[in-house]
Design an enzyme around this catalytic site. Structure first.
Site, short mmCIF file in Angstrom:
data_model
loop_
_atom_site.label_atom_id
_atom_site.label_comp_id
_atom_site.label_asym_id
_atom_site.label_seq_id
_atom_site.Cartn_x
_atom_site.Cartn_y
_atom_site.Cartn_z
N GLU A 25 29.64 -45.38 82.82
CA GLU A 25 30.35 -46.55 82.69
C GLU A 25 31.53 -46.61 83.74
O GLU A 25 31.85 -45.65 84.30
CB GLU A 25 31.05 -46.24 81.34
CG GLU A 25 30.25 -45.96 80.02
CD GLU A 25 31.00 -45.91 78.65
OE1 GLU A 25 30.34 -46.65 77.97
OE2 GLU A 25 32.04 -45.35 78.54
N CYS B 120 37.53 -49.47 88.04
CA CYS B 120 37.53 -48.20 87.80
C CYS B 120 36.30 -47.41 87.54
O CYS B 120 35.24 -48.01 86.70
CB CYS B 120 38.36 -47.82 86.34
SG CYS B 120 38.25 -46.25 85.59
N CYS C 142 31.41 -34.72 82.74
CA CYS C 142 32.43 -33.84 83.40
C CYS C 142 32.43 -32.31 83.13
O CYS C 142 32.39 -32.16 81.99
CB CYS C 142 33.86 -34.46 83.17
SG CYS C 142 35.31 -33.85 84.26
N CYS D 209 38.89 -31.02 79.67
CA CYS D 209 40.29 -31.47 79.12
C CYS D 209 40.03 -31.83 77.72
O CYS D 209 39.36 -32.64 77.68
CB CYS D 209 41.00 -32.58 79.95
SG CYS D 209 41.05 -32.17 81.74
N CYS E 298 40.25 -35.62 76.55
CA CYS E 298 39.29 -36.50 77.24
C CYS E 298 38.06 -36.62 76.59
O CYS E 298 37.23 -35.69 76.45
CB CYS E 298 39.44 -36.35 78.68
SG CYS E 298 38.22 -37.36 79.55
N CYS F 118 41.96 -45.14 79.31
CA CYS F 118 41.64 -44.08 80.09
C CYS F 118 41.21 -43.03 78.93
O CYS F 118 41.77 -42.77 77.80
CB CYS F 118 43.16 -43.45 80.39
SG CYS F 118 43.76 -44.62 81.61
#
Ligand code: SAH
Length: 370
Positions: free
Chosen positions: A91, A104, A111, A115, A118, A342
């Site tokens: 995305e 962005c 990933c 974290c 996230c 975010c």
């Protein structure tokens, strides 16, 4: 056709020039200007012979296909979901402000940094993106939003400065070479200034060291979220490999080499990292580095049970930082309603489709939390 076949956006100008053997010398400039200065799709470059456009298109197929675009904030925030050739999804988010447009983009499918708060980290790692897949997110988003605006000259890009931030899915410094090649394309070919390009990292030290030695002074943002190792090990596990003290050392070197202000991202999580003692620790960490702090109210993600700090708490936290001599900005969240804020990107078609009906959304959440 596989994901390994290069797309047009994978090639640098020099690499592309080699393919234009036998064409008149001005052809390279025509194609390159059309693609990167005017930011138009190859198919629309009518000053380039149609047969050549087709030959290029056949040899260098598109890196991305747009699956869906969703808008929020009265159309000023748009999230694009792209399918890569091997079926992975990523995305990117376009945010329009009065006199600038921020793009962005994602640097990886998934990933590996894990974290806890996230959404991308919760999904896990698929693979690094290629240069072409990153550059295509920018060009594709601009083209799509320009055509949505119905006139290329009043579109997202024109009249507004463009900022490109590597703050989408993935850890850019874990995909350094491709990210840097994309930075060079944005800077050298599209004409985006280094100061309008930001790389955000969870603190991958070898990447920061390389960045400090790289020629362009791009902005560096570090996702800190905790200023003691005990808490940071828990919420950003890469801290066990690259602990805070080592991170501070390379950031000091970076600052000396680049003479650029570093910024820290701090997601405000109620009762976890928003106490006065957290502000004092953060200030002690940030002040010697003269770092600026961006406070982001925690955005909800499926696999994390905590809640954001209240607006009052965030203001108070910013005041505490100020009293310790550290500047902080409270970030306004964009795109929360379409999971574009975010830490909310996860490129999951299914979840978003299910979310259309409320009960399914709750079921989905409980299932993931267990
Ligand atoms: N891996 C890079 C790039 C991701 S940028 C990095 O860590 O910097 C995405 C930013 O959103 C990071 O600062 C990340 O820590 C932050 N973030 C992640 N999840 C979030 C959430 N749920 N709420 C608010 N910010 C979040």
């Amino acid at each position: 056709m596989t994901a390994a076949d290069p797309s047009l956006e994978d090639l640098s100008r020099t690499e592309f020039a080699e393919l234009l053997d036998g064409e008149p010398a001005y052809r390279l400039g025509q194609v390159w200007d059309g693609l990167y200065r005017q930011r138009r799709p190859l198919a629309e470059l009518s000053n380039v012979p149609k047969a050549l456009r087709h030959a290029i298109g056949d040899l260098l197929p598109d890196a991305l296909t747009l699956v869906r675009s969703q808008s929020a904030d009265r159309g000023s925030t748009t999230k694009h979901l792209w399918s890569l050739r091997d079926g992975h999804l990523v995305e990117s988010v376009l945010m329009r402000y009065r006199n600038r447009t921020t793009l962005c983009i994602s640097s990886q499918a998934g990933c590996a940094m894990a974290c806890s708060f996230c959404a991308t980290g919760q999904v896990g790692f698929d693979r690094n993106l290629t240069v072409g897949e990153m550059v295509s997110q920018v060009l594709g988003t601009l083209q799509h939003s320009d055509s949505a605006d119905q006139a290329i000259n009043s579109g997202a890009a024109s009249g507004r400065a463009i900022n490109i931030v590597f703050m989408g899915m993935g850890e850019p410094l874990a995909n350094y070479d491709a990210v840097w090649a994309a930075v060079e394309r944005f800077h050298g070919d599209m004409g985006v200034g280094a100061r309008h390009i930001t790389i955000s990292t969870v603190g991958v030290i070898p990447g920061i060291v390389r960045l400090a030695a790289a020629p362009l002074p791009v902005n560096l943002a570090v996702s800190l979220h905790a200023a003691n190792d005990r808490l940071r090990n828990r919420i950003a596990p890469i801290n066990r490999t690259y602990p805070l003290r080592d991170l501070a050392r390379v950031l000091a070197d970076y600052r000396r080499a680049k003479r650029r202000r570093i910024s820290f991202e701090w997601a405000m999580i109620s009762g976890v990292n928003d106490r006065d003692s957290d502000a004092a620790e953060l200030a002690a960490y940030a002040r010697p580095l003269a770092a600026h702090v961006n406070l982001i109210p925690l955005n909800p993600t499926p696999g994390y049970g905590h809640t954001p700090s209240t607006a009052e708490r965030i203001e108070h936290f910013a005041d505490r930082l100020a009293s310790h001599g550290v500047n902080a900005t409270v970030r306004a969240n964009r795109g929360t309603s379409i999971d574009a804020a975010c830490g909310q990107l996860r490129a999951d078609k299914q979840v978003s489709i299910q979310r259309r009906s409320r009960p399914a959304r709750r079921d989905e959440r409980t299932r993931i939390e267990r």
